[in-house]
Design an enzyme around this catalytic site. Structure first.
Site, PDB file in Angstrom:
ATOM      1  N   GLU A  80       0.824  -1.216   0.000  1.00  0.00           N
ATOM      2  CA  GLU A  80       0.000   0.000   0.000  1.00  0.00           C
ATOM      3  C   GLU A  80       0.858   1.267   0.000  1.00  0.00           C
ATOM      4  O   GLU A  80       0.373   2.353   0.316  1.00  0.00           O
ATOM      5  CB  GLU A  80      -0.950  -0.029   1.201  1.00  0.00           C
ATOM      6  CG  GLU A  80      -2.035  -1.090   1.013  1.00  0.00           C
ATOM      7  CD  GLU A  80      -2.964  -1.251   2.207  1.00  0.00           C
ATOM      8  OE1 GLU A  80      -2.482  -1.264   3.341  1.00  0.00           O
ATOM      9  OE2 GLU A  80      -4.168  -1.364   1.979  1.00  0.00           O
ATOM     10  N   HIS A  99      -1.615   4.174   7.862  1.00  0.00           N
ATOM     11  CA  HIS A  99      -2.847   3.566   7.345  1.00  0.00           C
ATOM     12  C   HIS A  99      -3.219   2.417   8.271  1.00  0.00           C
ATOM     13  O   HIS A  99      -2.370   1.581   8.588  1.00  0.00           O
ATOM     14  CB  HIS A  99      -2.631   3.065   5.920  1.00  0.00           C
ATOM     15  CG  HIS A  99      -3.673   2.073   5.511  1.00  0.00           C
ATOM     16  ND1 HIS A  99      -5.022   2.380   5.515  1.00  0.00           N
ATOM     17  CD2 HIS A  99      -3.590   0.781   5.136  1.00  0.00           C
ATOM     18  CE1 HIS A  99      -5.704   1.316   5.148  1.00  0.00           C
ATOM     19  NE2 HIS A  99      -4.857   0.326   4.912  1.00  0.00           N
ATOM     20  N   HIS A 101      -6.877   0.009  10.123  1.00  0.00           N
ATOM     21  CA  HIS A 101      -8.270  -0.432  10.000  1.00  0.00           C
ATOM     22  C   HIS A 101      -8.963  -0.338  11.357  1.00  0.00           C
ATOM     23  O   HIS A 101      -9.368  -1.359  11.925  1.00  0.00           O
ATOM     24  CB  HIS A 101      -8.322  -1.872   9.489  1.00  0.00           C
ATOM     25  CG  HIS A 101      -7.598  -2.102   8.199  1.00  0.00           C
ATOM     26  ND1 HIS A 101      -7.173  -3.346   7.793  1.00  0.00           N
ATOM     27  CD2 HIS A 101      -7.223  -1.250   7.219  1.00  0.00           C
ATOM     28  CE1 HIS A 101      -6.575  -3.248   6.619  1.00  0.00           C
ATOM     29  NE2 HIS A 101      -6.580  -1.992   6.245  1.00  0.00           N
ATOM     30  N   HIS A 162     -12.693  -0.241   3.519  1.00  0.00           N
ATOM     31  CA  HIS A 162     -11.282  -0.575   3.725  1.00  0.00           C
ATOM     32  C   HIS A 162     -10.764  -0.105   5.095  1.00  0.00           C
ATOM     33  O   HIS A 162     -10.479  -0.936   5.953  1.00  0.00           O
ATOM     34  CB  HIS A 162     -10.480   0.030   2.568  1.00  0.00           C
ATOM     35  CG  HIS A 162      -9.039  -0.295   2.587  1.00  0.00           C
ATOM     36  ND1 HIS A 162      -8.184   0.013   1.560  1.00  0.00           N
ATOM     37  CD2 HIS A 162      -8.264  -0.879   3.525  1.00  0.00           C
ATOM     38  CE1 HIS A 162      -6.972  -0.385   1.858  1.00  0.00           C
ATOM     39  NE2 HIS A 162      -6.990  -0.923   3.050  1.00  0.00           N
TER      40      HIS A 162
END
Ligand SMILES: [Zn+2]
Length: 220
Positions: A80, A99, A101, A162
């Site tokens: 990513e 990044h 979740h 996502h």
């Protein structure tokens, strides 16, 4: 080696420390999530692909150039990395990108809902609106492209179906924004469950936005 943003040793330790912190919060289950930080104008230090951020060591980090070409490290860089590079390209003030979740914020992202309701005064001031980037397949150029229109005006963005991405002046700043996104999502969820939410109105929101401008002017 020392860069304008801190020594490489410190920055490697920073990726380990904040990766562990995010794992403990439950924001990076399995091998998900990734972090990066600028070493200097030409080099970015990032987490490798396929590793638990709870167990990652500082010597396992990877160095890439602004086009994503790997310069150092025996593991492969996160798949990513493209979204990190798009942010560094468009925001010279971004020194670190995270990044992850976070489960409640990701629940909003999976329900097609940005965090844009002015429910909580501090979130309006510190984060502003957290927009939702349209869905794009992870690990492809489409993911960075889906974020590009939002990067100039925001430093915390939800990714549809996502997760979330945040960035800031250092790893701590990006980490605190990620923590605040999840906290704000949690409050929004509870307010919706209670069924009688009362968003702040025009003048109150304007005053908080003005306070935010002053806050950002002091940060930069
Ligand atoms: Zn992801």
């Amino acid at each position: 080696m020392t860069s304008g943003y801190g020594s490489e040793v410190e920055l490697r330790r920073g990726l380990v420390r904040f990766g562990r912190g995010l794992s403990r919060l439950g924001f990076m289950p399995g091998t998900s999530g990734n972090l990066s930080v600028r070493l200097d104008e030409e080099r970015i230090l990032a987490t490798p692909t396929g590793r638990s951020k709870a167990l990652l060591r500082s010597d396992e980090m990877v160095v890439v150039d602004p086009e994503g070409r790997q310069l150092a490290g025996s593991l492969r860089v996160t798949s990513e990395i493209g979204m990190h590079l798009a942010i560094y390209r468009m925001r010279p003030d971004a020194i670190a990108v995270i990044h992850s979740h976070p489960p409640i914020a990701t629940g909003f992202a999976c329900s097609g809902r940005p965090l844009d309701e002015p429910l909580c005064s501090e979130a309006v001031m510190t984060l502003g609106v957290v927009p939702l980037a349209p869905y794009a397949t992870t690990g492809t150029d489409d993911l960075a492209a889906s974020l590009e229109p939002l990067i100039p005006e925001h430093s915390a963005i939800l990714l549809a179906n996502h997760g979330a991405v945040t960035f800031g002046g250092d790893l701590l700043d990006a980490y605190l924004k990620m923590e605040t996104v999840e906290h704000f999502a949690h409050i929004c969820l509870v307010a919706h469950q209670l069924g009688s939410r009362r968003p702040l109105e025009g003048r109150a929101v304007d005053q908080l936005r003005e306070a935010r401008e002053r806050y950002l002017a002091n940060v930069h």
